[in-house]
Design a protein around this motif. Structure first.
Motif: not given
Length: 543
Positions: A399-414
């Motif tokens: 799971d540690g390598c599968r967390t969602p890709l961060p896109w922005s500073d929006a909630p939940n990183t977009g």
């Protein structure tokens, strides 16, 4: 240099769809999310994408347990959504490879549902069934990678079925002609739809030993895990009989025969065996698979000796085949954490991309490598991976390598308007695409610059490789053929080092010509000595 196929030297960007981009707010990434972000992928300068499984599945192993090879799981969208991915990718000049998981299915697949009912139905022999021993125990000592015995009792048939992975992933019986024919038909379905290539998951697991012989024990000092936890009982055996059987090579030739009917497509095999490099060399070639990769550079050993030894070992075994290298994927700890530890940094992240993209072969870059994402700490209560749940706390799973890709500073990183299926670590927010876009020296922009620069150097994309004798922490090799040769040097440490250039780098007395438009920390030659900063690199043309 002759014109090569698109995959020869290609950089392939792995998309793990669950964690890429969610467009419907359910917290799980989807195919429309890939369509939305294909322009971003194209901006990286990669040649192709590999999309991890999106087929209909109960998701016990997050799509690697397929219930229908020809349909998209509603979690990810529709078949029309996939066609949109294909069309847009092609319009951007990006090839599309898809995962094919051929060795096993889900227990919810219609084939297994029929096969389990009796010993005399039309699909009775489509899976690996075996009688119990006289005392009721499984037919042999084979173990599952995910823990425990590799056999599960089925009361309807009063037999055991084989599962090399989860109990809900029964192994197909490739000794059965109908299984091979049906498998090739499923592959043809996607080739007819226009995909450019296949990534073949655990392809050397298709066949098992028909005699069901016991695997021999492995001495404790040799129980080293590659692609699985080293304390896993699976490491206690030599896996001579539950995978990598001679018959598999014939099926590889059948598969290649099918693929040769389509213009310029490619098959990339994943291998995990007792000698994965030897297996790769055997399975890759003109009549078999186009490319292969294993877990050899997905280990904890980040040293000059190990990297050189691994590449040279494969080169000696497969001088005419074509490898594909990866240092991160959805199954292992992210490379910047695995190899950097407390010294993980942007400089290391950028250097690692350059390193893997400078070896002879094609490359798989896993989503987030271009951002320098570190391994996420996922608490036990948030774990999703059954592998990690079973082996906690010694092994925390994938799971540690599968967390969602961060896109922005929006909630939940977009990533999503809903609650992400895995928690997004706070430290990833600072590494979002948005945060890195405006910084010319960010890992993201350095990766873009390097990948575009790489394409201007045929020697780096297609050339041969030859290592130079060095000591830790300097890794040095040449790439190219004939007069078109490059010198490539990496300082794998955080401390500046000086390396005396060997005489071989001064053909006819001329010093190498530095190439420094790649965007990384670069070294300089002073008086015949190369001075490399910590995490520095040096590229130069010879002659």
């Amino acid at each position: 240099m002759k014109t090569a196929s698109w995959w020869h030297g290609a950089v392939i960007y792995q998309v793990y769809p669950r964690s890429f981009r969610d467009t419907n707010g359910d917290g799980v990434g989807d195919l429309p999310g890939i369509v939305e972000k294909l322009d971003y992928i194209a901006s990286l300068g990669v040649d192709a994408i590999w999309i991890s499984p999106f087929f209909k599945s109960p998701m016990a192993d997050f799509g690697y347990d397929i219930a229908d090879y020809r349909d998209v799981d509603p979690l990810f969208g529709t078949i029309e959504d996939f066609d949109r991915v294909l069309a847009k990718a092609h319009s951007l000049g990006i090839k599309v490879m898809i995962d094919q998981v051929l060795s096993h299915t889900s227990i919810e697949h219609a084939w297994f549902q029929e096969s389990r009912e009796s010993r005399d139905n039309a699909k009775a022999d489509w899976y690996v069934w075996a009688d119990a021993r006289d005392d009721g125990t499984p037919p042999n000592n084979w173990l599952s990678i995910f823990g425990g015995v590799a056999w599960q009792w089925e009361p309807r048939r009063e037999q055991y079925y084989l599962h090399n992975f989860l109990t809900s992933q029964p192994d197909l019986n490739f000794h059965c002609d109908d299984v091979r024919a049906a498998t090739l038909d499923n592959v043809a379905f996607w080739l007819d739809r226009g995909v450019d290539g296949l990534r073949l998951d655990a392809i050397n697991f298709c066949y098992h030993d028909a005699q069901l012989r016991d695997n021999p024990p492995k001495p404790p000092h040799l129980r080293v895990g590659r692609g699985f936890s080293a304390d896993n009982p699976y490491a206690y055996q030599y896996h001579y009989y539950n995978n990598t059987q001679p018959e598999t090579l014939g099926f590889m030739e059948e598969l290649r025969g099918l693929m040769d009917r389509y213009p310029d497509v490619a098959a990339l095999g994943e291998f995990s065996s007792e000698d994965s490099l030897a297996t790769m060399a055997e399975y890759v070639g003109d009549q078999r698979l186009h490319m292969g990769y294993s877990f050899e550079l997905l280990t904890d050993d980040f040293s000059v000796d190990y990297i050189r030894g691994t590449v040279e070992n494969l080169e000696s075994k497969m001088p005419h085949g074509w490898p594909c290298w990866a240092i991160s994927n959805h199954d292992v700890e992210r490379a910047v954490s695995r190899w950097g530890g407390d010294e993980a940094s942007d400089a290391l992240a950028a250097q690692l991309v350059a390193l893997v993209c400078s070896l002879r072969g094609s490359v798989c870059l896993y989503q987030g490598e271009e951002l320098g994402l570190t391994e996420a700490e996922v608490p036990f209560e948030a774990l999703q991976d059954p592998y990690g749940i079973s082996f906690w706390p010694n092994f925390k799973g994938r799971d540690g390598c599968r967390t969602p890709l961060p896109w922005s500073d929006a909630p939940n990183t977009g990533f999503s308007d809903g609650t992400p299926w895995l928690p997004i670590p706070s430290e990833h927010r600072a590494r979002s695409v948005q945060a890195q876009e405006t910084d010319p020296n960010s890992v993201l922009n350095t990766t873009r610059r390097f990948l575009r620069w790489r394409k201007t150097l045929p020697a780096l994309v297609h050339g041969d490789i030859a290592f130079l004798d060095t000591r830790e922490p300097v890794l040095a090799f040449t790439r190219g053929n004939g007069d078109d040769r490059l010198l490539v040097v990496f300082n794998l440490s955080t401390t500046a080092v000086d390396w005396p250039l060997p005489a071989s780098t001064f053909p006819e007395g001329r010093p190498p010509t530095a190439l420094d438009d790649h965007g990384l920390l670069t070294g300089k030659v002073v008086g015949g000595e190369l001075k490399l900063p910590g995490r520095g690199v040096y590229f130069a043309r010879l002659g």
